[in-house]
Design a protein around this motif. Sequence first.
Motif, short mmCIF file in Angstrom:
data_model
loop_
_atom_site.label_atom_id
_atom_site.label_comp_id
_atom_site.label_asym_id
_atom_site.label_seq_id
_atom_site.Cartn_x
_atom_site.Cartn_y
_atom_site.Cartn_z
N GLY A 52 -76.90 -52.25 26.75
CA GLY A 52 -77.13 -52.89 26.38
C GLY A 52 -78.11 -55.14 26.70
O GLY A 52 -78.17 -54.69 28.13
N LYS A 61 -73.43 -57.83 25.35
CA LYS A 61 -72.96 -57.00 26.12
C LYS A 61 -70.99 -56.84 26.90
O LYS A 61 -70.32 -56.10 26.26
N VAL A 67 -80.51 -52.39 29.76
CA VAL A 67 -81.92 -52.18 29.38
C VAL A 67 -82.82 -52.12 29.46
O VAL A 67 -83.44 -53.05 29.65
N TYR A 88 -75.62 -41.66 30.76
CA TYR A 88 -76.35 -42.20 29.07
C TYR A 88 -76.44 -40.63 28.70
O TYR A 88 -75.30 -39.94 27.96
N ARG A 127 -74.39 -49.20 21.50
CA ARG A 127 -75.51 -49.75 22.45
C ARG A 127 -74.97 -51.34 21.63
O ARG A 127 -75.34 -51.20 20.08
N GLU A 156 -77.19 -55.08 20.62
CA GLU A 156 -77.96 -55.38 19.98
C GLU A 156 -77.63 -56.78 19.80
O GLU A 156 -76.65 -56.26 17.85
#
Length: 213
Positions: free
Chosen positions: A44, A50, A153, A167, A175, A177
């Motif tokens: 992230g 994160k 990212v 990944y 993920r 966000e």
Amino acid sequence: MVKSKQAQSINNVRKAKFTFLDFEGEYYRLVGRPERTGTHVIMGDSKNGKTTFAMLYAKYLSGFDRVAYDSIEEGLCKSIQMAMDRVNMWEVGSRVVLYDKIEIEDLIEKLDQHKSPNIVFIDSIQFAGMTFKDYKRLKLRYPHKLFVYISHVQNGLPDGKVAKRIYRDASVVWRVEGFRAIPTSRYAEDIVTDGDYLEIWKEGAERYWGKLQ
């Protein structure tokens, strides 16, 4: 030298036994029951929760085995202390240990020690300066350990060729966000639909996504 894998009959595949992390509650609903070994990824942008989620995940996983959190990017600093404070990491005592900016070669020395932690967080792939060869080396050298890699990212994917390859190999990906951790798992019992997530920080998520979501 790593021994070559032997061909397995369909019957052997059917009878094969594996050890699992017996996830419960939201973790089970979103991820299923992952194997106790292999690769997980948390990815992230900065300032989206994160690190806090990584600490939350480390705390949860410490209920299954001892955890080492290798903070290569930040080391022992106030922001790491604050992230641990936010998840009350102190509740798990010695089941989680922080490695202060330990590079990969030194990490291997620690993991070679008797009774070293079986769950290892590496924060982050980018600051570790890892090659994919390093990744494969850790995976082959410690087949009974679980590695959780933290990644920055770029354009919605892990930043850099090595991070992207890790990944793609991971069995569980989170993920992060807007203070939500959105999973992809090979072990999910049911189809996890878009929008399913684990909330990291309610107020922050509401500001990012809006209260109506």
